[in-house]
Design an enzyme around this catalytic site. Structure first.
Site, short mmCIF file in Angstrom:
data_model
loop_
_atom_site.label_atom_id
_atom_site.label_comp_id
_atom_site.label_asym_id
_atom_site.label_seq_id
_atom_site.Cartn_x
_atom_site.Cartn_y
_atom_site.Cartn_z
N HIS A 167 0.81 -1.12 -0.12
CA HIS A 167 0.04 0.07 0.03
C HIS A 167 0.88 1.44 -0.01
O HIS A 167 0.47 2.38 -0.22
CB HIS A 167 -0.80 -0.16 1.33
CG HIS A 167 -2.03 0.77 1.29
ND1 HIS A 167 -2.25 1.87 0.12
CD2 HIS A 167 -2.79 1.53 2.22
CE1 HIS A 167 -3.39 2.47 0.44
NE2 HIS A 167 -3.56 2.30 1.74
N TYR A 215 -12.47 7.31 10.86
CA TYR A 215 -11.68 7.82 9.98
C TYR A 215 -12.23 7.38 8.38
O TYR A 215 -12.32 6.10 8.41
CB TYR A 215 -10.30 7.35 9.95
CG TYR A 215 -9.23 7.64 8.35
CD1 TYR A 215 -8.59 8.99 8.71
CD2 TYR A 215 -9.10 6.66 7.63
CE1 TYR A 215 -7.47 9.20 7.62
CE2 TYR A 215 -8.17 7.06 6.55
CZ TYR A 215 -7.57 8.07 6.52
OH TYR A 215 -6.62 8.39 5.60
N THR A 256 -4.64 11.05 -0.56
CA THR A 256 -5.81 11.11 0.13
C THR A 256 -5.82 12.33 0.84
O THR A 256 -4.96 12.56 1.37
CB THR A 256 -6.14 9.77 0.94
OG1 THR A 256 -5.22 9.51 1.71
CG2 THR A 256 -6.20 8.69 -0.03
#
Length: 753
Positions: free
Chosen positions: A342, A474, A487
């Site tokens: 990621h 979140y 993001t």
């Protein structure tokens, strides 16, 4: 190999054509960010708000302006010399690469794919693996030749920079520093893992042309299976090198250094592993249910067995992994998924790959049917149109080769301890899937609410009903409309959300009171998402201020150690919205020990949640969430009512789903990614890989229904995908849709932990 950089390359056309025109992520003003901070934390604090405001005032009058100036200068210098793409890029990447914790369950997200339409392929592990692998290789070929149509949203280009680190990328642990991500732009081979053993085969020629077709890959995988089965699982598990990638990063760096320095052969073998396009994982497990399928894609299965002399060994799939790279995982029953590293890519990038690959396999199945009927023409051209130039049998270029490592005893011991440590993590973790079918985005939109905001509030309310507490929640919001954008954070636990949860448990509250509170909370959430997507969120800005202080050896200001700041960043509910018809599930692990990791997919008439936790009542939370959705659904108006009139004409009230599009869905909505408003990709020269727009073939025209009645009957017999889903695929593919349509407006949610 190279590392992804921050410079802005000039590209004449193709995949990266829109990069130079993208705006830079703006640095918000300090005053604006701090003015919004109290609203972000008010619901989490009880009597500390006065202290919170005092700390904000002190920071604004002391260290804040100096740090803001340093950040603005850093951003300006980074733009001028091309070293960083945004003011937060370096710091956010470090947030992924610097921690010493294991990436398993802490960082890597997963997808579970839908079953393919061809049951013969979907139920066969080798055929499903070959099919997915072939489409992924074609995608890599098109990307290498910059023939992938760039993503866009409402006609505006999105940043494609992450695609440079999609193939041939590897996270590499470092002994005394943060990890690095290396990318091999010349990568041409695929790594295969089966029974804890490693193989590779050449998939591309140096010019990017595909070197194998699907049948070639099938033969390669069958040959690998034959060879891998020669070693018993109890033996292969002792040499399961991939389990070392589950260690804390410094421990893995130490073990890796021992392996590489042990021999030149080991060093070369590790380069082959690092430089592979991606990893194809063949698992010797068949998940017994959807919960186990999700867990297998997240961390593999745990199955401890004993030999005749009572020596334990790990027979689960948890050791048959390489977590530092993109992995396509195929189970024994043909069920497939993805686990991806990621730090370099977000869910939106991985989803584009998976969507195109899955859709390409659907079209391949359609081709296999129509070619027997329309031999003179192709009704369903391939979605990923890459040139295939198969290797001849004589040259043996694509024959699979086994990768052997000469492992010293210290590394063999480390493999054993890595497996036992991973086993502790797995048995202490829990994954539960909720597939809610009562209603979905269609009914929520019909009731003039944002589906994403509605789902976000359902999770906060479920937690409040179970524990009586409002907690930090979140949700990542996509900012790929900016150069090198990733993001921003949206925090769902607003004051309006808290009031909604508290009102829900008030026995005096009426349904009208609850519905009004729900509407207000969803509107506030949608507005926050829009603000975050426009680059005006507050959390990345505050995070960058902390990091710019560290960069200049400035002591951390007290504001960033305050109770308010700590509570905001203790994310009990880490959530993300990511999905389209190619995915059945999406998920990830919790980010704190007492938290939940919740990946969800909003469908037309359903909601999918994959929930993970450590030492928490995951199934109980899911059951509470289901009851919460049922109860919230009672407040909604039904979609339509159908009655029989006195005459033969059927009366039906229609629903206009476009009347209310406030915050509708997200960037991972069901329809993929549009190229609307973009110039067409350049037409490749003859012999190059290409990605061409397809003709529109309607599945709803009456005259076409009559012509293809035989095809429809065959499709119903062989397909495990509903006709509605397949029709939506066909319509989306025919439009070359790779983005959301106008319904998928405003809420640009991104996958991440």
């Amino acid at each position: 190999m190279s590392s992804p950089g921050g410079g802005r390359p000039s590209t004449a056309g193709g995949t990266y054509a829109g990069q130079s025109a993208l705006p830079r992520l703006p640095v918000p003003s300090l005053e604006e960010t701090l003015a919004r901070f109290p609203d972000a934390v008010a619901a989490l604090l009880s009597c500390e708000m006065d202290q919170c405001r005092a700390e904000i005032k002190k920071f604004l009058e002391s260290e804040g302006p100096a740090l803001q100036k340093l950040l603005e200068e850093y951003d300006k210098q980074g733009e001028e010399d091309g070293t960083v793409g945004s003011y937060v890029e370096e710091f956010w990447t470090d947030a992924y690469l610097a921690p010493d914790s294991s990436v398993v369950m802490n960082l890597n997200p997963f997808f579970v794919l839908e079953d393919g339409p061809d049951t013969k392929t979907s139920n066969s592990q080798s055929r499903r693996a070959a099919s997915l692998c072939f489409s992924a290789i074609k995608f890599a070929s098109c990307l290498k030749n910059e023939a992938i149509v760039p993503d866009s949203f409402r006609g505006k280009p999105l940043c494609m920079d992450q695609f440079r680190a999609l193939f041939g990328a590897c996270r590499v642990p470092e002994l005394s520093n943060k990890d690095t991500v290396t990318v091999n732009p010349e990568s041409t081979h695929v790594l295969v893992l089966e029974n804890n053993q490693m193989y590779f085969f050449q998939a591309l020629w140096p010019d990017g042309t595909v070197a194998v077709n699907e049948e070639d890959i099938l033969e390669i995988l069958l040959a690998i299976r034959s060879d891998a089965s020669k070693i018993a699982p109890e033996v292969s598990s002792r040499n399961a090198l991939g389990v070392l990638t589950t260690l804390p990063r410094r421990e893995w760096a130490t073990a890796r250094d021992i392996i590489v320095s042990h021999s030149d052969h080991n060093e070369m073998a590790m380069e082959i592993v690092d430089g592979a396009l991606f990893v194809l994982v063949i698992d010797d497990v068949a998940p017994k249910d959807i919960h186990e399928a999700a867990a297998n894609m997240l961390h593999g299965t745990y199955n401890l067995r004993s030999t005749d002399d009572l020596i334990d060994y790990q027979a689960g799939s948890c050791t048959n992994r390489w977590y530092d790279k993109l992995q396509i995982i195929v189970c024994q029953d043909g069920r497939a998924g993805v686990n991806f590293e990621h730090s370099a890519i977000d869910g939106h990038t991985a989803l584009r790959l998976v969507s195109d690959v899955f859709a390409d396999t659907v079209l391949s199945f359609a081709q296999s049917i129509t070619k027997t009927i329309y031999a003179d023409r192709t009704f369903f051209p391939s979605l990923i149109q890459a040139e295939v130039r198969r290797a001849t049998a004589e040259n043996g270029a694509v024959m699979p080769k086994k990768i052997n490592f000469d492992l010293p005893q210290s590394v063999l011991e480390k493999i054993y301890y890595a497996e036992t440590e991973l086993g502790d993590q797995i048995v202490a973790s829990d994954t539960f899937v909720l597939e809610f079918t009562g209603y979905g985005k269609r009914m929520i939109v019909n009731n003039k609410m944002s589906p994403d905001s509605f789902v976000q509030l359902s999770m906060q309310l479920a937690h409040y009903r179970l524990y009586g507490k409002i907690v930090s929640q979140y949700e990542p919001v996509l900012t790929k409309g900016f150069y090198h954008g990733r993001t921003e954070a949206m925090r769902t636990a607003t004051e309006q959300a808290a009031e909604f949860c508290q009102l829900w448990l008030d026995p005096k509250a009426t349904d009208c009171d609850k519905l009004d509170a729900l509407r207000e909370a969803t509107q506030v959430h949608s507005a926050g998402v829009k603000l975050a997507a426009s680059g005006k969120g507050l959390e990345r800005h505050l995070f960058a201020l902390v990091k710019i202080a560290e960069k200049h050896d400035i002591a951390t200001p007290p504001f960033f150690t305050s109770e308010a700041f700590k509570k905001l960043n203790h994310t009990v509910l880490s959530t993300s919205n990511c999905g389209n018809p190619s995915l059945r599930l999406f998920g990830f692990g919790p980010v704190v020990q007492d938290g939940f990791g919740i990946g969800y997919i909003i469908r037309e008439n359903g909601l999918q949640y994959s929930i993970s936790s450590k030492h928490r009542q995951t199934a109980r939370f899911a059951h509470t969430l289901k009851q919460t959705l049922i109860d919230m659904g009672k407040l909604l108006q039904p979609l339509s009512s159908v009655t029989v009139a006195c005459d033969p004409v059927m009366s039906k009230t229609s629903v206009n789903g476009e009347e209310y599009l406030e915050g509708f869905s997200d960037m991972f909505g069901e329809m993929g990614v549009h190229q609307e408003g973009l110039p067409p990709a350049p037409v490749p020269e003859k012999g190059e890989a290409s990605f061409k727009p397809l003709e529109h073939h309607s599945f709803s025209e009456p005259q076409q229904r009559n012509k293809s009645a035989g095809f429809a009957r065959v499709l119903r017999r062989q397909s495990s995908v509903t006709s509605k889903v397949l029709r939506k695929f066909g319509e989306a593919i025919a439009r070359s849709d790779h983005s959301v349509d106008d319904e998928m407006a405003d809420a640009l949610e991104e996958c991440g932990c």
